[in-house]
Design an enzyme around this catalytic site. Structure first.
Site, PDB file in Angstrom:
ATOM      1  N   ALA A  44       0.856  -1.185   0.000  1.00  0.00           N
ATOM      2  CA  ALA A  44       0.000   0.000   0.000  1.00  0.00           C
ATOM      3  C   ALA A  44       0.890   1.233   0.000  1.00  0.00           C
ATOM      4  O   ALA A  44       2.108   1.142   0.214  1.00  0.00           O
ATOM      5  CB  ALA A  44      -0.920  -0.010   1.215  1.00  0.00           C
ATOM      6  N   LYS A  45       0.344   2.357  -0.242  1.00  0.00           N
ATOM      7  CA  LYS A  45       1.088   3.625  -0.124  1.00  0.00           C
ATOM      8  C   LYS A  45       0.058   4.741  -0.056  1.00  0.00           C
ATOM      9  O   LYS A  45      -1.062   4.600  -0.544  1.00  0.00           O
ATOM     10  CB  LYS A  45       1.979   3.826  -1.356  1.00  0.00           C
TER      11      LYS A  45
END
Ligand code: NAD
Length: 443
Positions: A114-115
């Site tokens: 994720a980011k």
């Protein structure tokens, strides 16, 4: 930027293009993977864009845009940082989320990738404004983050304080339960882990040491006597620079955003003096008894090992031919472009890729998450030992896969790449593929 633009322009450096090219090279090694599954492993699972109205210190209201991308959750909840930077975009965040998926899969952490990020210029924001942006962003993300769904961490221009605000906001919205594992990179007093700050730099050195011991660089089977140049004197570069001489390596040059220093007569730098000079002057440049060099000079120094530990896109089609190091170790994320990978491979220069070399940070973030769930705090030695074992294991698997590539592959001819980066990615993607097959596609 320090290393200039490649001849073809900025497109070569675009994160989304780099990640796509790397994925395409690795996926050619995955036989019989149907196109739908290739897309499933390549594309983000979920992207969120949020408009954030924030009241500034002078009372006016400004709108910021925040993003959170969950790239893949096959192996567990999403894991990845939140960055505050003027160039944050959905494309960039998506590309970085994909890197996190591969990194976690490679190191065998029970996380997906994720980011997140908010497009803003933290240098123009007060601490209170940053706090309001953080709180609004986290509140609006709601249950799209959580200890078992998606777990943020610090990234560019966010830090332990920002993570304390993330925790506090989430905790206020979810009272009565242990919310510490919702975010990692927290201050020690608030459930942060010992060893987290230096984990990435330590991981760089551990992966490098292991790869050398496995013979990736003929004639150099350990760090003793190795001559090293390091770009960047931040959390990653500074820690690597401190640990390398303890293992007999000579750090001959180091740089920051203003330039670098090279030890006179090819000696080792006095790292205590470098640190003191940086603290006094705000830069390493100008340290007595050293020669000042540019970042371009540093990348082209004759040495055994080059550790880019600052920014992405530093070694590209325009300067890869000038690299004289024998092995590049990617402390930073994507400092070497695919075009540079090809040039370096043709020249016999190996690259120990980011998803292996800088995985120490997310590994100790995982330990923080486990400690938070267990309501426990592990001693530093314990964390160092676990980190070493995990990085060694990942390095062993990457080198074994690299050695297993068919010898008659045309090296990086565009047909089948057989470099360490591709080996790392194939190792990660094979694990994801296996898990898709075991789980089956829902429903
Ligand atoms: P940092 O902000 O602590 O340090 C960055 C360093 O790079 C500073 O010394 C800065 O002066 C230098 N720098 C900035 N612009 C430069 C330029 N144009 N030329 C040369 N040097 C320049 O950052 P960090 O935490 O050390 O991270 C460095 C890199 O490693 C980043 O790419 C980051 O994404 C990556 N990374 C960091 C972690 C982590 O846990 N800190 C984890 C994985 C990857």
């Amino acid at each position: 930027m320090a290393a200039g633009l490649p001849p073809g322009g900025a497109w070569e450096l675009a994160p989304v293009r780099i990640v796509r090219a790397q994925f395409a090279r690795a996926s050619r090694h995955l036989d019989h993977l149907e196109p739908g599954l290739v897309d499933y492993l390549r594309l983000p699972l979920r992207t969120i864009t949020i408009n954030l109205p924030v009241e500034m210190d002078d009372g006016h209201v400004e709108n910021f845009v925040g993003y959170r991308v969950l790239h893949n959750s096959l192996l567990g909840p999403g894991k990845g940082g939140i960055r505050f930077h003027p160039e944050v975009s959905l494309e960039e965040v998506s590309a970085l989320a994909a890197l996190m998926t591969w990194k976690c899969a490679l190191v065998r952490l029970p996380f997906g990738g994720a980011k997140g990020g908010v497009t803003c210029d933290p240098k123009q924001l007060s601490r209170r404004e940053q706090r309001r942006i953080t709180r609004r962003f986290i509140a609006d993300l709601g249950d799209n983050i959580g200890p078992y769904t998606d777990i943020p961490a610090p990234d560019m221009y966010t830090d332990a304080q920002t993570m304390a605000w993330v925790y506090d906001t989430y905790d206020n919205m979810h009272p009565g339960t242990n919310n510490l594992p919702v975010v990692t990179g927290k201050p020690l007093e608030l459930g942060g882990s010992k060893g987290r700050n230096e984990a990435t730099g330590r991981g760089v050195v551990l992966a490098l040491e292991r790869a050398l011991s496995l013979g990736v660089l003929p004639g150099l089977d350990g760090l003793d006597g190795a001559r090293v140049a390091i770009q960047g004197f931040g959390e990653v570069g500074r820690v690597a620079a401190r640990l390398l001489p303890e293992r007999g390596a000579q750090v001959i040059a180091i740089s920051d955003s203003r330039g670098g220093v090279l030890a006179e007569d090819g000696d080792s730098l006095d790292l205590d003096a470098v640190t003191a000079h940086k603290a006094d002057m705000g830069t390493v440049v100008g340290l007595p008894e050293t020669r000042s060099i540019t970042n371009d000079d540093l990348l082209a120094l004759p040495c055994d090992l080059l550790i880019p530990a600052a920014l992405g896109g530093q070694i590209h089609a325009g300067n890869a031919a000038g690299v004289q190091a024998r092995l590049i170790v990617e402390g930073a994320n994507r400092p070497v472009t695919p075009e540079a990978d090809d040039i370096l491979t043709r020249r016999g220069i190996q690259v120990l890729p980011d998803i292996l070399a800088n995985a120490g940070g997310v590994t100790v973030s995982y330990y923080e998450w486990v400690q938070n769930i267990e309501h426990h705090s592990w001693p530093l030695d314990d964390i160092h030992g676990r980190l070493r074992a995990r990085i060694n294991d990942a390095t062993d698997r990457v080198v074994a896969r690299w050695r297993g590539f068919p010898a008659d592959c045309p090296e990086s001819s565009g047909e089948l790449c057989t470099d360490l980066r591709t080996a790392s990615l194939v190792e990660a993607l094979q694990r994801l593929r296996l898990v898709v097959e075991q789980r089956g596609i829902w429903p």
